[in-house]
Design an enzyme around this catalytic site. Structure first.
Site, PDB file in Angstrom:
ATOM      1  N   TRP A 177     -12.468 -32.940 -33.840  1.00  0.00           N
ATOM      2  CA  TRP A 177     -12.643 -34.370 -34.103  1.00  0.00           C
ATOM      3  C   TRP A 177     -13.274 -35.074 -32.908  1.00  0.00           C
ATOM      4  O   TRP A 177     -14.116 -35.960 -33.065  1.00  0.00           O
ATOM      5  CB  TRP A 177     -11.341 -35.029 -34.541  1.00  0.00           C
ATOM      6  N   ASP A 186      -8.773 -42.322 -31.067  1.00  0.00           N
ATOM      7  CA  ASP A 186      -8.776 -41.968 -32.487  1.00  0.00           C
ATOM      8  C   ASP A 186      -7.379 -41.441 -32.818  1.00  0.00           C
ATOM      9  O   ASP A 186      -7.078 -40.280 -32.577  1.00  0.00           O
ATOM     10  CB  ASP A 186      -9.841 -40.904 -32.754  1.00  0.00           C
ATOM     11  N   LYS A 188      -3.316 -39.971 -43.382  1.00  0.00           N
ATOM     12  CA  LYS A 188      -2.379 -39.047 -42.738  1.00  0.00           C
ATOM     13  C   LYS A 188      -1.007 -39.687 -42.586  1.00  0.00           C
ATOM     14  O   LYS A 188      -0.041 -39.185 -43.103  1.00  0.00           O
ATOM     15  CB  LYS A 188      -2.931 -38.587 -41.402  1.00  0.00           C
TER      16      LYS A 188
HETATM   17  C1  PLP Z   1      -8.926 -36.907 -40.511  1.00  0.00           C
HETATM   18  C2  PLP Z   1      -9.462 -37.297 -39.190  1.00  0.00           C
HETATM   19  C3  PLP Z   1     -10.696 -37.943 -39.053  1.00  0.00           C
HETATM   20  C4  PLP Z   1     -11.628 -38.226 -40.223  1.00  0.00           C
HETATM   21  O1  PLP Z   1     -11.145 -39.181 -41.051  1.00  0.00           O
HETATM   22  P1  PLP Z   1     -12.033 -39.698 -42.306  1.00  0.00           P
HETATM   23  O2  PLP Z   1     -11.147 -40.747 -42.866  1.00  0.00           O
HETATM   24  O3  PLP Z   1     -12.226 -38.515 -43.216  1.00  0.00           O
HETATM   25  O4  PLP Z   1     -13.304 -40.208 -41.787  1.00  0.00           O
HETATM   26  C5  PLP Z   1     -11.092 -38.317 -37.781  1.00  0.00           C
HETATM   27  N1  PLP Z   1     -10.327 -38.078 -36.709  1.00  0.00           N
HETATM   28  C6  PLP Z   1      -9.138 -37.427 -36.804  1.00  0.00           C
HETATM   29  C7  PLP Z   1      -8.333 -37.177 -35.578  1.00  0.00           C
HETATM   30  C8  PLP Z   1      -8.672 -37.028 -38.047  1.00  0.00           C
HETATM   31  O5  PLP Z   1      -7.497 -36.398 -38.152  1.00  0.00           O
END
Ligand code: PLP
Length: 362
Positions: A102, A173, A197
């Site tokens: 990521w 993030d 999540k």
């Molecule tokens: C799932 C995830 C993403 C991507 O999320 P989207 O909603 O599919 O764009 C980005 N960063 C992390 C750490 C993630 O777990």
């Protein structure tokens, strides 16, 4: 009672209480005779959902007054663009910490907009992944911000400490760790997280941004990608994903009712510990390749000796009602994602299965 425990990394399990409430309110939301998804996003009814969600989030995370809270579309991936587009206008330099897949995606996107320096990278020497200590990071004093990924959802690597970046704003993030433990929001310039999540349903993304970072953006920035327009319009420049917003609100209210972040943090700690113990005490039948100092409490990847044993494990867990344990397609193996909504009984059931499976095939 639901029939399976879903260990998916996202979209992930949603609390049963939240689903039951959404079901009960589906056809007639609060006596309106309409479903929440049929209500105007600008109406007084939907405003109560929006206001309560923000109030609950602010309370759960103790968000200071000088931070704006935005509920945006586009997923966390849209933030990979939005962060550099909005924060690089004055000084086109930013530092990124690369701890996995990521991080790399965020870096790849940011490189389109400025001078991006990777100040540190995951150390995988000796087959054990570890986050390099900040002493060996090469941060630039004049960077516009430092970006990192506190929890790498695929690699199962998590920071258990806060990077110190002085005057340089820290951007995180938090897609797969937000609300899983208490954090000091004031230590960050900007936090973002997709909802699927830990905050309910896909389709909506949280952005928590300090007010001084809402400023001039790069020329050509699409209007929906400007933090300033989103702040001015309180995330209502266009029609937001109202149903996802509603589910996020139900999830936040459920978290408050459960006792707030501290309760979840303790539970998450116990859940992760049980699973890592099952792995570490298996005599090498299950192997996790992350340094114990930076193991994730949310996403726990592990491997079995052979591919055929992995396939058997995945087949049998599924039959036992333990679903979506297949590792990310880029890394294979097994991964158990155990976010806030995964009850402790789900982890107990998985641990019990793992011990029994290891006895049979060990
Ligand atoms: C799932 C995830 C993403 C991507 O999320 P989207 O909603 O599919 O764009 C980005 N960063 C992390 C750490 C993630 O777990």
């Amino acid at each position: 009672m639901r029939k399976v425990f879903n260990f998916s990394a996202g979209p992930a399990m949603v609390a049963e209480e939240v689903l039951l409430q959404a079901q009960a309110e589906m056809l007639d939301w609060h006596g309106t005779g309409m479903s929440i998804m049929e209500l105007s996003h600008r109406g007084a009814e939907f405003k109560t959902v929006v206001d309560q969600a923000e109030t609950d989030l602010r309370e759960l995370m103790t968000i200071p007054k000088n931070y704006h809270v935005l509920f945006l579309a586009g997923g966390a991936s849209a933030q990979f663009s939005m962060v550099p587009l909005n924060l690089l206008a004055e000084n086109k330099k930013a530092d990124y910490i690369d701890t996995g897949i990521w991080s790399k995606k965020a870096i790849m996107e940011a490189k389109r907009y400025g001078n991006i320096h990777v100040a540190a990278q995951l150390d995988e020497g000796g087959g054990l992944a570890r986050i390099p200590s900040q002493a060996i990071w090469s941060l630039r004093q004049d960077a516009a911000y430092v970006h990192y990924t506190p929890n790498e959802t695929i690699g199962g690597v998590e920071f258990h400490w806060l990077p110190q970046t002085g005057q340089v704003p820290l951007v995180a993030d938090m897609s797969s760790t937000i609300l899983s433990r208490p954090i000091d929001v004031s230590a960050y310039g900007l936090i973002y997280a997709g909802a699927q999540k830990n905050i309910g349903q896909a389709g909506i993304t949280l952005v928590i941004i300090r007010d001084d970072l809402v400023r001039e953006f790069l020329p050509g920035t699409p209007i929906l990608y400007q933090y300033s327009i989103q702040v001015e319009n309180a995330s209502f420049y266009n029609t937001p994903p109202t149903y996802s917003w509603y589910i996020a609100g139900l999830t936040l209210a459920w978290m408050k009712k459960q006792g707030g972040i501290r309760v979840f943090a303790e539970r998450n700690q116990r859940k992760a510990q049980k699973l890592y113990e099952a792995i570490d005490n298996s005599g090498g039948f299950y192997v996790n390749s992350v340094d114990p100092e930076c193991r994730s409490r949310m996403n726990i990847p592990f491997n079995l000796r052979t591919d055929s044993l992995t396939t058997l494990f995945l087949d049998e867990t599924k039959k036992a009602g333990l679903t979506n344990l297949r590792g990310h397609k880029l890394v294979g193996g097994v991964r158990a994602s155990i976010y806030n909504s995964m009850p402790e009984e789900g982890v107990d059931a998985l641990v019990g299965f793992m011990q029994e499976f290891a006895q049979r095939y060990g």
